[in-house]
Scaffold this active site. Structure first.
Site, PDB file in Angstrom:
ATOM      1  N   LYS A  86       0.842  -1.202   0.000  1.00 52.07           N
ATOM      2  CA  LYS A  86       0.000   0.000   0.000  1.00 52.07           C
ATOM      3  C   LYS A  86       0.873   1.247   0.000  1.00 52.07           C
ATOM      4  O   LYS A  86       1.550   1.541   0.990  1.00 52.07           O
ATOM      5  CB  LYS A  86      -0.897   0.042   1.239  1.00 52.07           C
ATOM      6  CG  LYS A  86      -1.979   1.101   1.089  1.00 52.07           C
ATOM      7  CD  LYS A  86      -2.586   1.541   2.400  1.00 52.07           C
ATOM      8  CE  LYS A  86      -1.892   2.697   3.035  1.00 52.07           C
ATOM      9  NZ  LYS A  86      -1.946   3.952   2.251  1.00 52.07           N
ATOM     10  N   SER A  91       4.644   7.200  10.696  1.00 51.91           N
ATOM     11  CA  SER A  91       4.738   7.937  11.954  1.00 51.91           C
ATOM     12  C   SER A  91       4.718   6.990  13.156  1.00 51.91           C
ATOM     13  O   SER A  91       4.147   5.895  13.095  1.00 51.91           O
ATOM     14  CB  SER A  91       3.571   8.916  12.051  1.00 51.91           C
ATOM     15  OG  SER A  91       2.354   8.200  12.011  1.00 51.91           O
ATOM     16  N   GLU A 105       9.368   1.012  11.005  1.00 52.87           N
ATOM     17  CA  GLU A 105      10.380   2.055  10.754  1.00 52.87           C
ATOM     18  C   GLU A 105       9.656   3.375  10.958  1.00 52.87           C
ATOM     19  O   GLU A 105       8.802   3.741  10.149  1.00 52.87           O
ATOM     20  CB  GLU A 105      10.923   1.956   9.319  1.00 52.87           C
ATOM     21  CG  GLU A 105      11.663   0.675   8.998  1.00 52.87           C
ATOM     22  CD  GLU A 105      13.037   0.584   9.631  1.00 52.87           C
ATOM     23  OE1 GLU A 105      13.444   1.505  10.368  1.00 52.87           O
ATOM     24  OE2 GLU A 105      13.702  -0.444   9.399  1.00 52.87           O
ATOM     25  N   CYS A 159      13.099  10.715   7.463  1.00 56.55           N
ATOM     26  CA  CYS A 159      13.141  10.199   8.838  1.00 56.55           C
ATOM     27  C   CYS A 159      14.555  10.272   9.406  1.00 56.55           C
ATOM     28  O   CYS A 159      14.730  10.289  10.614  1.00 56.55           O
ATOM     29  CB  CYS A 159      12.628   8.771   8.871  1.00 56.55           C
ATOM     30  SG  CYS A 159      13.451   7.732   7.673  1.00 56.55           S
ATOM     31  N   GLU A 213       9.671  15.818  15.844  1.00 62.95           N
ATOM     32  CA  GLU A 213      10.074  15.594  14.455  1.00 62.95           C
ATOM     33  C   GLU A 213       9.318  16.579  13.570  1.00 62.95           C
ATOM     34  O   GLU A 213       8.136  16.410  13.306  1.00 62.95           O
ATOM     35  CB  GLU A 213       9.744  14.160  14.032  1.00 62.95           C
ATOM     36  CG  GLU A 213      10.192  13.877  12.629  1.00 62.95           C
ATOM     37  CD  GLU A 213       9.822  12.493  12.147  1.00 62.95           C
ATOM     38  OE1 GLU A 213       8.692  12.071  12.337  1.00 62.95           O
ATOM     39  OE2 GLU A 213      10.703  11.835  11.558  1.00 62.95           O
TER      40      GLU A 213
HETATM   41  P1  NAD Z   1       1.709   7.975   8.455  1.00 59.67           P
HETATM   42  O1  NAD Z   1       1.984   7.165   9.650  1.00 59.67           O
HETATM   43  O2  NAD Z   1       0.583   8.949   8.515  1.00 59.67           O
HETATM   44  O3  NAD Z   1       1.359   7.043   7.222  1.00 59.67           O
HETATM   45  C1  NAD Z   1       2.235   6.043   6.778  1.00 59.67           C
HETATM   46  C2  NAD Z   1       1.455   5.008   5.998  1.00 59.67           C
HETATM   47  O4  NAD Z   1       0.554   4.346   6.889  1.00 59.67           O
HETATM   48  C3  NAD Z   1       0.591   5.579   4.875  1.00 59.67           C
HETATM   49  O5  NAD Z   1       0.587   4.678   3.786  1.00 59.67           O
HETATM   50  C4  NAD Z   1      -0.783   5.637   5.527  1.00 59.67           C
HETATM   51  O6  NAD Z   1      -1.831   5.590   4.583  1.00 59.67           O
HETATM   52  C5  NAD Z   1      -0.756   4.392   6.386  1.00 59.67           C
HETATM   53  N1  NAD Z   1      -1.696   4.405   7.521  1.00 59.67           N
HETATM   54  C6  NAD Z   1      -2.186   5.484   8.167  1.00 59.67           C
HETATM   55  N2  NAD Z   1      -3.045   5.089   9.143  1.00 59.67           N
HETATM   56  C7  NAD Z   1      -3.076   3.743   9.112  1.00 59.67           C
HETATM   57  C8  NAD Z   1      -3.752   2.758   9.888  1.00 59.67           C
HETATM   58  N3  NAD Z   1      -4.581   3.077  10.885  1.00 59.67           N
HETATM   59  N4  NAD Z   1      -3.540   1.452   9.599  1.00 59.67           N
HETATM   60  C9  NAD Z   1      -2.698   1.102   8.597  1.00 59.67           C
HETATM   61  N5  NAD Z   1      -2.032   1.985   7.832  1.00 59.67           N
HETATM   62  C10 NAD Z   1      -2.207   3.303   8.089  1.00 59.67           C
HETATM   63  O7  NAD Z   1       3.075   8.660   8.075  1.00 59.67           O
HETATM   64  P2  NAD Z   1       3.391   9.673   6.895  1.00 59.67           P
HETATM   65  O8  NAD Z   1       2.913  11.002   7.335  1.00 59.67           O
HETATM   66  O9  NAD Z   1       2.917   9.121   5.590  1.00 59.67           O
HETATM   67  O10 NAD Z   1       4.973   9.603   6.838  1.00 59.67           O
HETATM   68  C11 NAD Z   1       5.787  10.407   7.609  1.00 59.67           C
HETATM   69  C12 NAD Z   1       6.334   9.636   8.786  1.00 59.67           C
HETATM   70  O11 NAD Z   1       7.026   8.479   8.357  1.00 59.67           O
HETATM   71  C13 NAD Z   1       7.350  10.419   9.581  1.00 59.67           C
HETATM   72  O12 NAD Z   1       7.098  10.320  10.960  1.00 59.67           O
HETATM   73  C14 NAD Z   1       8.669   9.749   9.266  1.00 59.67           C
HETATM   74  O13 NAD Z   1       9.656   9.878  10.214  1.00 59.67           O
HETATM   75  C15 NAD Z   1       8.263   8.360   9.051  1.00 59.67           C
HETATM   76  N6  NAD Z   1       9.259   7.655   8.250  1.00 59.67           N
HETATM   77  C16 NAD Z   1      10.086   6.737   8.835  1.00 59.67           C
HETATM   78  C17 NAD Z   1      11.058   6.086   8.099  1.00 59.67           C
HETATM   79  C18 NAD Z   1      11.975   5.058   8.705  1.00 59.67           C
HETATM   80  O14 NAD Z   1      12.543   4.302   7.959  1.00 59.67           O
HETATM   81  N7  NAD Z   1      12.135   4.996   9.992  1.00 59.67           N
HETATM   82  C19 NAD Z   1      11.182   6.350   6.750  1.00 59.67           C
HETATM   83  C20 NAD Z   1      10.338   7.300   6.188  1.00 59.67           C
HETATM   84  C21 NAD Z   1       9.366   7.922   6.955  1.00 59.67           C
END
Ligand code: NAD
Length: 454
Positions: A153, A207, A228, A262, A358
């Site tokens: 996804k 997140s 992650e 991240c 962050e």
């Molecule tokens: P997010 O958590 O809002 O969404 C991430 C993904 O999860 C999206 O595809 C979203 O549609 C999905 N999602 C949201 N709610 C969900 C649920 N209830 N059940 C299942 N899936 C769900 O994060 P974002 O805003 O898209 O990305 C930014 C965040 O990602 C930042 O906090 C960043 O640090 C983190 N990030 C971490 C890494 C790493 O490797 N550690 C890498 C890139 C980004």
């Protein structure tokens, strides 16, 4: 149901893409479940060949994929080419897995003991919007190589490259159902990966807040999970370092991908005796940081991915005192885009949101420290522990501080975080488990032990 995609550089609509319903998600998971036995049983050399064909076709479409990412996510064209190349390289790297996924023969009394690494079944990969291509590949490539089928996804607002990579997989000969991209909402598609009994592992990048929900959901079925999550990484600059080199490198370490990374080194700790020199040099680098149309070959930074992300970062900037900043483009083509300049804040208080949280944008906080112990304590004073850098010319200090900082990925006199040959993942609230490196395929297997009596 559809999602309207916006070009973040212009604010103009690109196109509508379908958003999968729960029933459509179930159908994709069931197709992956049905495709699993045959994929698991593909001979190792043949599975390796198919993955190499997949890598080659991704490589052949590098420019097309890169241009899609520029349009959909506002990534600079240079970065986007690297990202598409990373998918090709990660597929190539893990194409060696099927022929090398060896078990052990363990000496025991009364017989022979052997272990097997068996695939889990269907793996659900949930990807954020900040690096749509690489983060997808870090999940699906080792999972497929270890004999699993994958449903993936992408983030709702950045699905275009993943959809195209899904089509390329079929063109490369990966059988239908083995790798399926399911665009849609997290609360619908992503949540179904967590709750569906036929998904045996969830790989989540995003997140920390959503990651906790995913982990709790997976606990219901004792489902494998890799997380992650977020970061607030420290870039520690000692006075004995090449301060000019450290100051020249600092903007790239936090403003790359407009800070939506991240691993962004969004806290800079500078030893007090080098503080003024560092900041003066960094100011010159920040003022010259090229924030332009991301399609320009020379662009160093494009826009924020969305209006919401721009506004969220702007609120942090409004709550702090920006010491200096770079420019934003002002032409008619970019007028409706989600632009921010590169911004630097001098932080005096570790409780300030800009120091602790962050920000996920082009805003970095700088703070002085006096000695090594204080630097390590300040770096560790965070809920996160994903990445970080140490600038010093003292080898002993480099090793002591590397061991002292509680974080998963450190670089000394550089800002490298993610190399697909080496493990990647976080301490503390930055995550659980590791991706990439030579061991990643094992995280997509169960280890089976068999004892055969003499
Ligand atoms: P997010 O958590 O809002 O969404 C991430 C993904 O999860 C999206 O595809 C979203 O549609 C999905 N999602 C949201 N709610 C969900 C649920 N209830 N059940 C299942 N899936 C769900 O994060 P974002 O805003 O898209 O990305 C930014 C965040 O990602 C930042 O906090 C960043 O640090 C983190 N990030 C971490 C890494 C790493 O490797 N550690 C890498 C890139 C980004």
């Amino acid at each position: 149901m559809t999602t309207t995609l916006i070009n973040p550089a212009t604010g103009r609509e690109i196109r509508e893409v379908p958003s999968a319903t729960e029933a459509e998600t179930d159908a994709a998971i069931e197709a992956a479940h049905d495709a699993f036995p045959a994929w698991r049983d593909v001979a190792p050399g043949e599975r390796a060949r198919l993955l190499r064909a997949f890598a080659a076709i991704v490589g052949d479409h590098n420019e097309e994929l890169a241009r899609l990412e520029v349009e959909n996510a506002g990534h600079t064209i240079g970065n986007a080419r690297w990202e598409a190349g990373n998918v090709r390289d990660v597929l190539t790297y893990y194409s060696a897995t099927p022929e090398r996924l060896v078990g052990k023969q363990i000496p025991v009394a009364g017989g022979v003991d052997i272990t097997f690494h068996e695939p889990l079944g269907v793996v659900g990969v949930i990807v954020p919007w900040n690096f749509p291509m690489p983060i997808a590949g870090w999940g699906f490539a080792p999972a497929l190589a270890a004999g699993n089928t994958v449903v993936l996804k992408p983030a709702e607002i950045t699905p275009l490259t993943a959809i195209r990579i899904g089509e390329l997989a079929l063109e490369a000969g990966i059988p239908p159902g083995v790798f399926t991209v399911v665009p849609g909402k997290g609360s619908v598609v992503g949540n179904r990966f967590v709750t569906h009994l036929d998904v045996h592992k969830v790989v989540f990048t995003g997140s920390t807040e959503v990651g906790k929900q995913i982990m709790a959901g997976c606990a219901e079925q004792v489902k494998h999970v890799t997380l992650e999550l977020g970061g607030k990484s420290a870039n520690i600059v000692f006075a004995d370092a090449d301060v000019a080199a450290a100051a020249a490198a600092a903007p790239g370490a936090v403003f790359d991908n407009a800070g939506q990374d991240c691993c962004a080194r969004s806290r800079i700790l500078v030893q007090r005796s080098a503080y003024d020199e560092f900041l003066g040099r960094m100011e010159r680098a920040v003022v010259q940081w090229r924030v332009t149309d991301p399609g320009d070959e020379a662009s160093q930074m494009g826009p924020m991915v969305s209006a919401g992300q721009r506004d969220s970062v702007q609120r942090y900037a409004d709550g702090a005192t920006v010491a200096f900043q770079g420019a934003t483009p002002d032409g008619p083509d970019t007028a409706g885009g989600f632009w921010l300049p590169a911004m630097v804040v001098e932080s005096a208080d570790v409780t300030e949101p800009v120091w602790r949280e962050e920000v996920f944008g082009p805003l970095v906080a700088v703070m002085p420290f006096d000695d090594e112990d204080e630097a390590v304590a300040l770096a560790n004073d965070s809920d996160y522990g994903l990445s970080g850098s140490i600038f010093t010319n003292d080898l002993g200090r480099a090793l002591r501080v590397s061991r002292g900082v509680q974080t998963g990925n450190l670089s000394v006199n550089s800002h490298s975080s993610v190399r697909y040959w080496t493990p990647f993942g976080g301490y503390k609230m930055s995550g659980l488990g590791r991706e990439l490196g030579p061991d990643a395929p094992y995280a997509f297997t169960e280890e089976k032990n068999v004892f055969i009596a003499h």
